[in-house]
Design an enzyme around this catalytic site. Structure first.
Site: not given
Length: 470
Positions: A11, A106-107
């Site tokens: 993350d 973003d993960e």
DNA sequence: TCTGGGGTCCTAGGACCC
DNA sequence: TCTGGGGTCCTAGGACCC
């Protein structure tokens, strides 16, 4: 649940704000809020400096402005820049394993068992430590938090435990020790509504949840949700990491600065949304049978109307036609705050080799380096430029770093002053290269906001670019 | 001037079919 | 003078995620 801690969850920390701080050094160490800057805007990401003052994702920007001190930067989103940096990170993950499942920009999850790795606790700890260093090096300082465990759920919770720049490995057998003290809200799938129902029966931690029977849970939350939480509370989670998930729907929506009621304007907005959806469907080579229209009223009540066609469509005019019909069946007298158009029931065209989509960038004066490999960022010790980083150049306008090597940086320009896709290399210390085009930083103004409201003739300072593919 | 935009998944009822 | 039991498709709404 697996025997080895082979699932990794990454993350990226305050990702949008981190990219802005990287591209604009003057923002480093200062509170930065990225998101909608208009009257109805909300915060996408607050930097950790801004979080210290209470700014949070999904909060209205107005409220974030109230909380944050003078000197806070409020920036519109630059999705193309975030996408480029995300691509660099995802490429690093794919070096670890072919099984990488991006969850969002973003993960991502990585199944380390599909790579060749030492899956002992010490082994995966070393692997993650190295990964974090390589991400920071390749992105110019963007950090990420990593969790590793025997399942997706445990890995995800691990990455949340120490933020930012954290690393948590949950050894096999210790899942319940980690899980049970946590609030139920930290389980994926437990949002405000579920948490409230659980609190009403005095269930606040995962440990409390563990004590409920399957029957209790399914009668309280429904079959699927109840069963899912019953299993999660026991760390019983064997969901696989799935690379290449196919999209199931494509949609576009817009909240208007002022509520709409003029039928002509409403029709034009539906057309514009249908165009955005159709364009994206076509660029991804897909089409769908169900068209959905979404309407949010000024009182925030939201309704949807959908229509399923015999054949899949991707033509913006056809999508608009269906959406117009659906809109006609909705009472709009109170006004419209938001319109949305979506297409679902997607069917991928299979056209074999008809489409060679991976066309190379339009190369102009670049005899070498025409295929810089973003998956293999060259050593950058001597050159402070990172793939995806925004740069400014006097002659060519704005560009971004396409690849970098020792004392050499390749820049792809797509600014208004240059033809799109122009690629050039520079010496890494070329004084003409500067980090970051100036962000549209709006200095906080205590006397704001303008009581007359935003001028509708004024374009949004940073309109989202629905076609941006990175 | 409370509350964006892009998604996924689930539920429940009605239609329809075998 | 009655009404079963699945299964699938469609529609609308809601919870949730980032």
């Amino acid at each position: 649940m697996r025997r080895d801690p082979s699932i990794l969850h990454l993350d990226l920390d305050a990702f949008f704000a981190a990219v802005e701080q990287r591209d604009k050094p003057s923002l480093r160490g200062r509170p930065v809020v990225v998101g909608g800057t208009g009257g109805r805007g909300v915060v996408s990401t607050a930097s950790y400096e801004a979080r210290a003052f209470g700014a949070r994702s999904a909060m209205s920007t107005i409220e974030a402005r109230r909380l944050c001190p003078p000197g806070t930067a409020f920036l519109g989103s630059r999705f193309a820049a975030y996408r480029r940096t995300s691509d660099v990170v995802m490429a690093l993950l794919r070096e670890l394993s072919p099984l990488v499942e991006p969850v969002s920009i973003d993960e991502a999850y990585v199944d380390l068992a599909a790579g060749d790795h030492d899956l002992s606790v010490a082994g995966v700890t070393a692997l993650a430590t190295d990964l974090k260093a390589r991400i920071a090096a390749a992105t110019g300082g963007v950090t990420g938090s990593v969790g590793i465990g025997t399942s997706k759920a445990i890995a995800k919770i691990g990455s949340e435990l120490r933020k930012p720049d954290g690393l948590t490995v949950v050894p096999p057998g210790q899942e319940l020790d980690v899980l049970h003290p946590l609030p139920v809200r930290s389980l994926g799938g437990v949002g405000p509504a579920t948490a409230e129902r659980l609190h009403q029966i005095a269930v606040t931690t995962v440990g409390d949840l563990h004590r409920l029977s399957l029957v209790d849970l399914t009668s309280l939350l429904g079959q699927a949700h109840g069963t899912g939480l019953h299993r999660l509370a026991r760390a019983d989670d064997d969901r696989p990491v799935v690379a290449d998930r196919e999209a199931k729907s494509v949609s576009a929506e817009e909240t208007y600065a002022r509520d709409l009621s003029d039928p002509v304007r409403l029709g034009a907005e539906v057309d514009a949304l249908a165009r955005r959806v159709g364009t994206r469907l076509r660029s991804s080579g897909t089409s769908g049978r169900t068209v959905t229209l979404k309407v949010r009223r000024p009182d925030f009540s939201t309704l949807t109307r959908s229509s399923t066609l015999p054949q899949p469509i991707d033509d913006p005019r056809l999508i608009a036609e269906v959406a117009h019909r659906l809109l006609a069946g909705i009472d709009r007298h109170a006004g419209v705050r938001l319109l949305g158009v979506g297409v679902s029931g997607l069917a991928t065209f299979v056209q074999g080799d008809l489409f060679a989509l991976d066309e190379p960038p339009t190369t102009t004066d670049l005899p070498v380096d025409e295929s810089p490999d973003p998956e293999q960022p060259a050593p950058t010790a001597a050159v402070p430029w990172y793939p995806g980083q925004d740069v400014e150049h006097d002659e060519h306008g704005a560009g971004w770093v396409w690849g970098s090597g020792l004392n050499r940086v390749t820049v792809r320009f797509e600014g208004p002053r240059t033809p799109p896709g122009r690629v050039r290399t520079f010496a890494g210390d070329d004084p003409a290269l500067r980090p970051g085009s100036p962000p549209d930083w709006t200095p906080p103004d205590p006397s704001a906001p303008d009581p007359s409201g935003p001028d509708p003739s004024e374009p949004d300072p940073t309109p989202p670019d629905p076609t941006a593919a990175g």
